[in-house]
Design a protein around this motif. Sequence first.
Motif, mmCIF file in Angstrom:
data_model
loop_
_atom_site.group_PDB
_atom_site.id
_atom_site.type_symbol
_atom_site.label_atom_id
_atom_site.label_comp_id
_atom_site.label_asym_id
_atom_site.label_seq_id
_atom_site.Cartn_x
_atom_site.Cartn_y
_atom_site.Cartn_z
ATOM 1 N N GLU A 1 6.691 15.205 0.714
ATOM 2 C CA GLU A 1 6.529 16.248 1.726
ATOM 3 C C GLU A 1 6.290 15.586 3.085
ATOM 4 O O GLU A 1 5.695 14.509 3.154
ATOM 5 C CB GLU A 1 5.342 17.152 1.362
ATOM 6 N N PRO A 2 6.758 16.221 4.171
ATOM 7 C CA PRO A 2 6.593 15.638 5.504
ATOM 8 C C PRO A 2 5.131 15.333 5.844
ATOM 9 O O PRO A 2 4.845 14.363 6.551
ATOM 10 C CB PRO A 2 7.153 16.707 6.446
ATOM 11 N N GLU A 3 4.226 16.133 5.335
ATOM 12 C CA GLU A 3 2.809 15.919 5.625
ATOM 13 C C GLU A 3 2.318 14.575 5.068
ATOM 14 O O GLU A 3 1.510 13.887 5.703
ATOM 15 C CB GLU A 3 1.967 17.067 5.041
ATOM 16 N N PHE A 4 2.809 14.194 3.899
ATOM 17 C CA PHE A 4 2.436 12.895 3.335
ATOM 18 C C PHE A 4 3.056 11.757 4.134
ATOM 19 O O PHE A 4 2.404 10.742 4.382
ATOM 20 C CB PHE A 4 2.838 12.792 1.860
ATOM 21 N N TRP A 5 4.308 11.916 4.543
ATOM 22 C CA TRP A 5 4.936 10.884 5.363
ATOM 23 C C TRP A 5 4.152 10.688 6.655
ATOM 24 O O TRP A 5 3.977 9.544 7.108
ATOM 25 C CB TRP A 5 6.387 11.229 5.682
ATOM 26 N N ALA A 6 3.687 11.770 7.249
ATOM 27 C CA ALA A 6 2.933 11.667 8.512
ATOM 28 C C ALA A 6 1.657 10.861 8.312
ATOM 29 O O ALA A 6 1.309 10.011 9.143
ATOM 30 C CB ALA A 6 2.619 13.061 9.051
ATOM 31 N N VAL A 7 0.937 11.116 7.228
ATOM 32 C CA VAL A 7 -0.296 10.365 6.965
ATOM 33 C C VAL A 7 0.037 8.899 6.713
ATOM 34 O O VAL A 7 -0.622 7.996 7.245
ATOM 35 C CB VAL A 7 -1.080 10.964 5.778
ATOM 36 N N LEU A 8 1.059 8.629 5.919
ATOM 37 C CA LEU A 8 1.441 7.245 5.632
ATOM 38 C C LEU A 8 1.892 6.511 6.896
ATOM 39 O O LEU A 8 1.551 5.332 7.090
ATOM 40 C CB LEU A 8 2.521 7.207 4.559
ATOM 41 N N ASP A 9 2.624 7.178 7.759
ATOM 42 C CA ASP A 9 3.003 6.572 9.040
ATOM 43 C C ASP A 9 1.755 6.236 9.856
ATOM 44 O O ASP A 9 1.679 5.179 10.491
ATOM 45 C CB ASP A 9 3.902 7.515 9.848
ATOM 46 N N GLY A 10 0.765 7.131 9.838
ATOM 47 C CA GLY A 10 -0.488 6.895 10.550
ATOM 48 C C GLY A 10 -1.264 5.718 9.988
ATOM 49 O O GLY A 10 -1.872 4.942 10.737
ATOM 50 N N ILE A 11 -1.260 5.570 8.670
ATOM 51 C CA ILE A 11 -1.931 4.429 8.038
ATOM 52 C C ILE A 11 -1.271 3.126 8.493
ATOM 53 O O ILE A 11 -1.963 2.164 8.871
ATOM 54 C CB ILE A 11 -1.898 4.546 6.498
ATOM 55 N N ALA A 12 0.038 3.078 8.457
ATOM 56 C CA ALA A 12 0.757 1.869 8.883
ATOM 57 C C ALA A 12 0.443 1.548 10.342
ATOM 58 O O ALA A 12 0.185 0.388 10.692
ATOM 59 C CB ALA A 12 2.261 2.045 8.680
ATOM 60 N N LEU A 13 0.424 2.556 11.176
ATOM 61 C CA LEU A 13 0.118 2.354 12.591
ATOM 62 C C LEU A 13 -1.306 1.822 12.770
ATOM 63 O O LEU A 13 -1.535 0.868 13.519
ATOM 64 C CB LEU A 13 0.297 3.673 13.349
ATOM 65 N N ALA A 14 -2.257 2.418 12.060
ATOM 66 C CA ALA A 14 -3.655 1.997 12.171
ATOM 67 C C ALA A 14 -3.840 0.554 11.691
ATOM 68 O O ALA A 14 -4.668 -0.182 12.217
ATOM 69 C CB ALA A 14 -4.548 2.937 11.373
ATOM 70 N N ARG A 15 -3.072 0.163 10.692
ATOM 71 C CA ARG A 15 -3.164 -1.195 10.142
ATOM 72 C C ARG A 15 -2.279 -2.185 10.899
ATOM 73 O O ARG A 15 -2.235 -3.358 10.569
ATOM 74 C CB ARG A 15 -2.760 -1.198 8.670
ATOM 75 N N GLN A 16 -1.551 -1.681 11.886
ATOM 76 C CA GLN A 16 -0.632 -2.488 12.682
ATOM 77 C C GLN A 16 0.358 -3.250 11.792
ATOM 78 O O GLN A 16 0.555 -4.448 11.932
ATOM 79 C CB GLN A 16 -1.399 -3.450 13.598
ATOM 80 N N GLN A 17 0.940 -2.505 10.857
ATOM 81 C CA GLN A 17 1.957 -3.084 10.003
ATOM 82 C C GLN A 17 3.139 -2.134 9.941
ATOM 83 O O GLN A 17 3.024 -0.958 10.268
ATOM 84 C CB GLN A 17 1.416 -3.388 8.604
ATOM 85 N N SER A 18 4.250 -2.669 9.553
ATOM 86 C CA SER A 18 5.434 -1.818 9.440
ATOM 87 C C SER A 18 5.263 -0.862 8.264
ATOM 88 O O SER A 18 4.479 -1.115 7.339
ATOM 89 C CB SER A 18 6.687 -2.680 9.229
ATOM 90 N N PHE A 19 6.016 0.215 8.317
ATOM 91 C CA PHE A 19 5.977 1.176 7.225
ATOM 92 C C PHE A 19 6.434 0.514 5.927
ATOM 93 O O PHE A 19 5.836 0.702 4.877
ATOM 94 C CB PHE A 19 6.848 2.394 7.553
ATOM 95 N N ALA A 20 7.492 -0.277 6.005
ATOM 96 C CA ALA A 20 8.014 -0.963 4.813
ATOM 97 C C ALA A 20 6.962 -1.895 4.220
ATOM 98 O O ALA A 20 6.814 -1.980 2.997
ATOM 99 C CB ALA A 20 9.279 -1.734 5.163
ATOM 100 N N SER A 21 6.211 -2.574 5.068
ATOM 101 C CA SER A 21 5.158 -3.471 4.595
ATOM 102 C C SER A 21 4.041 -2.693 3.907
ATOM 103 O O SER A 21 3.509 -3.119 2.876
ATOM 104 C CB SER A 21 4.601 -4.274 5.778
#
Length: 76
Positions: A21-41
């Motif tokens: 669901e888009p809501e989960f993608w949004a949270v996961l994108d936020g986690i990657a951003l907060a950790r300063q890592q790529s989404f793939a990583s």
Amino acid sequence: MSDLVKRSLSLSGHRTSVALEPEFWAVLDGIALARQQSFASLVASLDATRDPERPLASALRVAALTHLQKSVKAPD
């Protein structure tokens, strides 16, 4: 209910697709951003540590939920 959004990426040298669901993608994108890592990583690290019996999509949903639960402060 939200429609699922499919994303494709490479994990361990293999292409795979995950639908969430888009809501989960949004949270996961936020986690990657907060950790300063790529989404793939981020997905690769979650994939490497998940129980092999748990599907990747489920592991990603649980990671998003766990992240949100940690960010919620308990009432005083």
